[in-house]
Each structure stands twice: as C-alpha cells, then as structure tokens.
Design an enzyme around this catalytic site. Sequence first.
Site, short mmCIF file in Angstrom:
data_model
loop_
_atom_site.label_atom_id
_atom_site.label_comp_id
_atom_site.label_asym_id
_atom_site.label_seq_id
_atom_site.Cartn_x
_atom_site.Cartn_y
_atom_site.Cartn_z
N HIS A 223 0.87 -1.18 0.00
CA HIS A 223 0.00 0.00 0.00
C HIS A 223 0.91 1.23 0.00
O HIS A 223 2.01 1.19 0.54
CB HIS A 223 -0.83 -0.06 1.29
CG HIS A 223 -1.93 0.95 1.39
ND1 HIS A 223 -1.70 2.25 1.73
CD2 HIS A 223 -3.28 0.82 1.23
CE1 HIS A 223 -2.87 2.90 1.77
NE2 HIS A 223 -3.83 2.05 1.47
N ASP B 183 3.17 -4.52 8.14
CA ASP B 183 1.94 -3.76 7.94
C ASP B 183 0.77 -4.72 8.14
O ASP B 183 0.52 -5.59 7.31
CB ASP B 183 1.94 -3.16 6.53
CG ASP B 183 0.64 -2.44 6.20
OD1 ASP B 183 -0.32 -2.54 6.98
OD2 ASP B 183 0.59 -1.77 5.15
N GLN C 73 -4.41 -4.97 7.04
CA GLN C 73 -5.41 -5.90 6.53
C GLN C 73 -5.47 -7.20 7.32
O GLN C 73 -6.49 -7.90 7.29
CB GLN C 73 -5.15 -6.23 5.06
CG GLN C 73 -5.38 -5.06 4.11
CD GLN C 73 -6.83 -4.59 4.08
OE1 GLN C 73 -7.76 -5.34 4.40
NE2 GLN C 73 -7.03 -3.35 3.70
N LYS D 99 -10.56 -0.43 10.38
CA LYS D 99 -10.77 -1.60 9.52
C LYS D 99 -11.18 -2.81 10.33
O LYS D 99 -11.38 -3.89 9.80
CB LYS D 99 -9.49 -1.91 8.75
CG LYS D 99 -9.11 -0.85 7.71
CD LYS D 99 -7.89 -1.31 6.94
CE LYS D 99 -7.20 -0.17 6.22
NZ LYS D 99 -7.87 0.25 4.99
N CYS E 285 -4.73 2.45 -3.72
CA CYS E 285 -3.49 2.94 -3.09
C CYS E 285 -2.34 1.95 -3.29
O CYS E 285 -1.52 1.75 -2.38
CB CYS E 285 -3.67 3.22 -1.61
SG CYS E 285 -4.77 4.59 -1.30
#
Lengths: 135, 419
Positions: free
Chosen positions: B133, B210, B213, B236, B376
């Site tokens: 991203h 990261d 998600q 999220k 993104c």
Amino acid sequence: MSMDYYREYILDHYKDPRNYGTLESPDIHSEDSNPLCGDQLNMDLQIEDGHVTEVRFQGRGCAISQASASMLSEMIEGKTIAEVIALGKDDILEALGIPISPARSKCAFLSLRVLHRGLAIAGLEKPNDEDDEDE
Amino acid sequence: MVTSTSNSLAGRTIAEIRKDFPILERTVHGNKPFIFLDSAASSQKPIPVLEAMDHYYRYSHANVHRGVYEVSEEATAALEKARVKIARFIHARQSKQVIFTRNTTEGINLVAYSWGSANIQAGDLIILTEMEHHSNLVPWQLLAQRTGARLEFVPVTDDGQLRLDIYTQLLEQQPKLVAFTQMSNVLGTINPAKAMIAQAHAAGAVVLLDAAQSAPHLPLDVQELDADFVCFSAHKMLGPTGIGILYGKKALLEAMPPFMGGGDMIRTVKLHESTWNDLPWKFEAGTPAIAEAIGFGAAVDYLNALGMDTVRQHEQEITTYALEALQAVPGVTIYGPEASLRGGVISFNVQDVHPHDLATILDQEVGVAVRAGHHCAQPLMDRYDLAATARASFYIYTVKEEVDILVQGLQKAQQIFHF
Ligand SMILES: Cc1ncc(COP(=O)(O)O)c(C=O)c1O
C-alpha cells in the site's frame, strides 16, 4: 435511479466516439489524466479565422469520461473561440443528462479540463484554477 | 436484509450479528438494501463500539493523565485499559509496547522518521515488496531521499504471491530493514510473515509488518511472529477512525528518539531542552484520541467474543463461495491467489467495463458498495498492467446472499454494456 444512468446515447458515444483520433498538425494539442482512475485524454484542435474547424480526441477510461469527451468534441466543432472559451461544466452536465456524483465529476469534466488547458497553452484564455474550487 | 444463511459465528447466527450493525439495515437509491462489500477500506461499527464511545463522552470525559480528580482518573483508566486490551489481542508482552497513533500510516511514518533517522544511512538497503500500500511505500521513499538509502522490491508472481526466491537473494545484501504487508489489500494474498521475518532476522534486518489488513481478519500473535514493528488501524476492525497502533519491541522503542514533540511525551521541560517520558507516552504527543481508543478497545472485545479463528473461518467460507461465483460469470477476470492463500478480498475486472462504471452500476442498480481504482497500490497495478480494478471485500457480517447480489449486478453491467 434505474438502468438509464448509462443511457443509450452515453453508451453510444462511449462505444462509437465522435471525432476520435489525432490531427496531423494541430494548432493546439493538450492532454491530461486522472491518475485516480487511470482516465487519460488528449485533444487536438485546428483553428481558422477564429473558429475551431477541426477537433480530434483520443483517450481511455470510463464511459463517463470518454462519452463526455465525444459530446464535447461535437459541441466545439465549428464554434468561435469565444464560444468555446465559454463552455463550462453546466454544458457537459446538460449533454450527459444524468446526475453526476462528486466521485464521478473528475471523470465527467476531464475533457473540459483538457480543452481549457489547450486554450490556455495557446494563450487564448487565462489558465484557470477551477480545480482549486470547492466542489 | 433477511438472510437465510445458516452460518453462525461463535454460537450466534450471522443474522443476529448483523443486528449489531445498524447501518446494514439502511437502504440506498430508494429502497435497495445496502450491500456493503468494502470492509477492506473501512469496516462498519457494531453497537457496543458506538455505546462505549457514547458512554465515555456522556459520563466520563475529561483530559487524561494529569487530572487529579475522579472523572479525569476514570478517563485515564479507560484509555489505558483499552491499551491493555489491544496488547492482549496481539499477544504483546507488555502494554507499553502499544503506542496509539492515528492510523497505520502514522505508525509507519513514526518508524520511518524516528527509527529511520537514527539507524539508516546512505547506501543502506531497505527491502519492500511490489504489493505494498502507498502507506508502506512512500514513507520509505521519503526516508531514502533524506538519507541516501536504497530501496529494493520483492516482485510478485502472476497469481499474486511474493517471489520468495528473490526475497532470499535480496537478503544476501544485508538490508537494514524489511517492511511488508501481512495481507495484500488488492490481491488478498496472505504472505508467509513468520518465515519471512525469521529470514530477515537471520540476515540482520529489523522488520516492520503492515498489519492493516491482517489484524482485522486473522489471529495475530506478535511474539510468535517475532515482528519488530507492527502497525494497524482500528477503523478496519470494527473500531472508529482516527486511531491505530504501533507495536514495537521494547528495546527498539526505548532506543528511538521521539517522533513529535509536545505535551504528554515529556518528563521535564526546560527552555532549551527536555527529557522524554517513558514508553508508550514518549511517542504520544498531545491529547490523545481518548474516545476512539476506548472504542478500539470495545472493538477488540467484540472480535475476541467471536474469536479470530472463527472470523477467519467465516471469511474463508465467504471468499471461497465468492471466488466460485465470480469465476462462473463469463468475462470476469480475478486477480490474486487461490482461496486458501487469501483473506476476504477479491479484485476483479469485467471485460472492458471500466471499474468505475462497474462500481456505479453496482451502486445504482443493486445497492452494492465495492471499491474501484488503484486501491493505493499503483506499483502493483503497473505490475499487472492495469489502470484499476473493482474490489469486493468481506467481513464477519457478510453473507452469501450479498455475494449473489453482487453477481446479479455484474450481469446487469454486462447487459448495459451489451457484452
Ligand atoms: C495494507 C494496508 N496498509 C496500510 C493502509 C493504510 O491504513 P490507514 O489509511 O488506516 O492508515 C491500508 C488501508 O487501506 C492497507 O490496506
């Protein structure tokens, strides 16, 4: 809202764009893109005696951006420079004939931006900073 | 919407769970049920999260940390309790390793500035991947520009997996840092984080994961993964916008200089110099997002009550179902790996219908919300020579009937464009 968001005439312009292509030696050439969705457009104009005598555009992107470019090309051919300069967002909205949400307005007005950018490059109108306006 | 699905999560039916999300009862474009297939961008919020924040604002709001009156102490305790909940959720050893940020992006920037400026020099290598991203790309580009560091990228295969053979080769160049996503927000690919982290450590690199998600959808154990830094966002994972966390190993965080200066992050302040507060406050300058932290804590409670294994299982079921349903539609191209290797994210295109046209038709004709664009992740789009894709993504409240309506919408789009 129903099926007719993508009305026949919009799809018709999308699939069978008018004035599609490039000019061999245009008086004005300009291009722009809409990186958010990958829409891309360039436009060539032939100017004679203060009139737009020929216009061609080429691009790729969504139906709204490409159909509005095709419609705009029909609007400007044969018009005087002054008439072309006067064309604005309302003219595009009227031609499309559907409500354009804020998220899609960049698509709808891409061709208009390319047109005015071209006129500004040619010194026929002041560069406008319409993009800075609050929508 | 009425759901006939027999699915249940942790003893509760999906229909019951859906009742916790008032927004799922609304309609769009007249009277079409709102079919929300955009949770990868931001999830919806259940009533307990809304109530936790509302209760705080109604009855317990005061600024935190230096109030010596009952309500301020209550607010401080609620904020710190949320931190503990999040720390336990990711199996951090200590809650002081959990730093509140605005979102994933801020956490990554914090590391890029603070750790980066103290540890990265000209010529140093940072390894990223092609599927990052922009949040996990641009901060490192900026760091590289500031310091003269080099960036190298692990390529992705045609079916959306990392080229681990090339990763192994890149590690031979002794990178200082490896930063990658545990799950791709475009392809849904779940990367083998644990093995990749172990390899990076063997090569002497520090690893930032990261988890924007993955934290919402997979069980996450930062100690088992042995990650050095982990970032994710509350919005999220059923929580509010405006808050996320950075997890870090204690020794790393303690050695790092502050990121932003201001109140709360200091111990003593003189006119010309100051000393820093302890973890985690050293990195939390200014009044924090107190209500949002409390909402984040409530979101974590909600996910814990369901169980992250159950969450994963439900999403795998929906994703497998959706992959089959989409594959059966002529003209649909799906990007990314097979169901077993992916989370609840499916990027696709329908012949040459532009994804924006597709998203508009889905919205207007069948009330389905999907995302369309580059998500993104422009370099990943370039890798597949795409301008954009449409993306459907799922969560605990997604039911198969919604996938069926998506498919109907795609068929309508094809009719409209006469394919
Ligand atoms: C993989 C990944 N990383 C980072 C982010 C950035 O999250 P935020 O915008 O909450 O900072 C996202 C969100 O879209 C994401 O999907």
